[in-house]
Design an enzyme around this catalytic site. Structure first.
Site, PDB file in Angstrom:
ATOM      1  N   ASP A   1       0.138  -7.484   1.707  1.00  0.00           N
ATOM      2  CA  ASP A   1       0.623  -6.109   1.772  1.00  0.00           C
ATOM      3  C   ASP A   1       2.152  -6.067   1.847  1.00  0.00           C
ATOM      4  OD1 ASP A   1       0.635  -3.392   1.824  1.00  0.00           O
ATOM      5  OD2 ASP A   1      -0.243  -3.187   3.824  1.00  0.00           O
TER       6      ASP A   1
ATOM      7  N   GLN B   1       0.686   6.008  11.459  1.00  0.00           N
ATOM      8  CA  GLN B   1       0.822   6.483  10.091  1.00  0.00           C
ATOM      9  C   GLN B   1       2.267   6.902   9.797  1.00  0.00           C
ATOM     10  OE1 GLN B   1      -2.224   6.413  11.413  1.00  0.00           O
ATOM     11  NE2 GLN B   1      -2.836   5.198   9.643  1.00  0.00           N
ATOM     12  N   GLY B   2       2.784   6.421   8.692  1.00  0.00           N
ATOM     13  CA  GLY B   2       4.167   6.705   8.319  1.00  0.00           C
ATOM     14  C   GLY B   2       5.133   5.596   8.709  1.00  0.00           C
ATOM     15  N   ASP B   3       4.681   4.690   9.554  1.00  0.00           N
ATOM     16  CA  ASP B   3       5.500   3.513   9.885  1.00  0.00           C
ATOM     17  C   ASP B   3       5.259   2.386   8.900  1.00  0.00           C
ATOM     18  OD1 ASP B   3       6.697   4.588  12.217  1.00  0.00           O
ATOM     19  OD2 ASP B   3       4.901   4.103  13.387  1.00  0.00           O
ATOM     20  N   SER B   4       4.201   2.486   8.129  1.00  0.00           N
ATOM     21  CA  SER B   4       3.856   1.450   7.162  1.00  0.00           C
ATOM     22  C   SER B   4       5.042   1.040   6.315  1.00  0.00           C
ATOM     23  CB  SER B   4       2.777   1.944   6.196  1.00  0.00           C
ATOM     24  OG  SER B   4       1.525   1.737   6.740  1.00  0.00           O
TER      25      SER B   4
ATOM     26  N   HIS C   1       0.818  -1.223   0.000  1.00  0.00           N
ATOM     27  CA  HIS C   1       0.000   0.000   0.000  1.00  0.00           C
ATOM     28  C   HIS C   1       0.850   1.271   0.000  1.00  0.00           C
ATOM     29  CE1 HIS C   1       0.273   0.168   4.530  1.00  0.00           C
ATOM     30  NE2 HIS C   1       0.161   1.453   4.310  1.00  0.00           N
TER      31      HIS C   1
HETATM   32  N1  ARG Z   1      -1.278   2.314   7.237  1.00  0.00           N
HETATM   33  C1  ARG Z   1      -0.325   3.026   8.059  1.00  0.00           C
HETATM   34  C2  ARG Z   1       0.754   3.683   7.200  1.00  0.00           C
HETATM   35  O1  ARG Z   1       0.574   3.790   6.021  1.00  0.00           O
HETATM   36  C3  ARG Z   1       0.207   2.194   9.163  1.00  0.00           C
HETATM   37  C4  ARG Z   1      -0.788   2.090  10.191  1.00  0.00           C
HETATM   38  C5  ARG Z   1      -0.381   1.209  11.292  1.00  0.00           C
HETATM   39  N2  ARG Z   1      -1.413   1.367  12.267  1.00  0.00           N
HETATM   40  C6  ARG Z   1      -1.430   0.743  13.416  1.00  0.00           C
HETATM   41  N3  ARG Z   1      -2.376   1.067  14.255  1.00  0.00           N
HETATM   42  N4  ARG Z   1      -0.550  -0.161  13.726  1.00  0.00           N
HETATM   43  O2  ARG Z   1       1.708   4.220   7.692  1.00  0.00           O
END
Ligand code: ARG
Length: 267
Positions: A123, A210-213, A78
């Site tokens: 993913d 967000q941003g750790d993905s 993603h």
């Molecule tokens: N989708 C998020 C990203 O793009 C990562 C989210 C992780 N969330 C969590 N609650 N562990 O950075």
């Protein structure tokens, strides 16, 4: 829920990272309980030491990654737009401080998004770099043996739900959450064979955000070496009680990742 999460993931894939995503969440950001593990980011973590996780990579679209080889970064599907030649991504590695003069920056040449990725499961993605980075790589788990215990998470993402991206790499540890409990938490949205959950189910407080993905979730193997068991994927908010973090189950895809990387190596 399903649609919301898909929208969240798509939003992030476009690189809008935290702000747009959080704004999609119905009345949450400020109301969220930070839980009993206060402190700076990932959520509920501390600053990583220089050299502690040398294979950690920051990607310019606002994601994390890990050095699978010195020239191939493993990240989340993603975080990328599809498969093909791509020179638009910059990978930064070699420094916990992204603004450090020691940081190594290398451009992408090609992106391979997991075959069959459609926003649910699968993913993972590989990014081929223009040249190798001379840093240690992170082995991936190719059996389910390490899909349990306590995991380390790390990244430059938000330090709280709705928070800003971080200049310094942060780390935290989170316990495994079994598929049954995680599936229950997410009302059936989990893809159990392809996703693995971690977090403090009862209390929240520690999580990726967000941003750790795309960054790794990892632990020590039986020989005492770090091994990657997950790729940061999604969650409902960040660090909320009752909503563990959801990670790509690396062991499920280890053989696909290996053959995809071999294909990239020949490019
Ligand atoms: N989708 C998020 C990203 O793009 C990562 C989210 C992780 N969330 C969590 N609650 N562990 O950075």
């Amino acid at each position: 829920m399903r649609n919301f999460l898909t929208v969240l993931k798509r939003t992030l894939a476009v690189g809008a990272v935290a702000l747009a995503a959080v704004s999609l969440q119905p009345g949450t950001a400020l109301a969220s309980d930070p839980g009993p593990h206060p402190g700076p980011s990932v959520v509920g973590g501390t600053t990583a030491q220089q050299g502690e996780f040398p294979w950690m990579v920051r990607l310019s679209m606002g994601c994390g990654g890990s050095l699978y080889t010195q020239q191939i970064v493993l990240t989340a599907a993603h975080c990328v737009n599809g498969t093909g030649a791509n020179t638009s991504i910059t990978a930064t590695a070699g420094a916990v401080d992204l603004n450090s003069s020691q940081a190594v920056k290398v451009k992408s040449t090609y992106v391979l998004q997991a075959p069959g990725y459609n926003g649910t499961g699968k993913d993972w993605a590989l990014i081929k770099l223009a040249k190798p980075i001379n840093l240690p790589t992170l082995n991936i788990a190719d059996t389910t043996a390490y899909n349990n215990g306590t995991f380390t998470i790390a990244g430059w993402g938000a330090d709280r739900e709705g928070g800003s991206q971080q200049r310094q790499l942060r780390k935290a540890t989170v316990p495994y959450v079994d598929d049954t409990a995680c599936q229950r938490a997410y009302g059936g949205s989990l893809t159990p064979g392809e996703e693995i959950c971690a977090g403090y189910l009862q209390t929240g407080g520690v999580d990726t955000c967000q941003g750790d993905s795309g960054g790794p979730m990892f632990r020590k193997d039986n020989a005492g070496a770090w091994i990657q068991v997950g790729v940061v994927s999604w969650g409902q908010g960040c660090a909320r009680p009752g909503y563990p973090g959801v990670y790509t189950e690396v062991s499920t895809f280890a053989a696909s990742i290996k053959s995809a990387a071999a294909g990239l190596g020949r490019r």
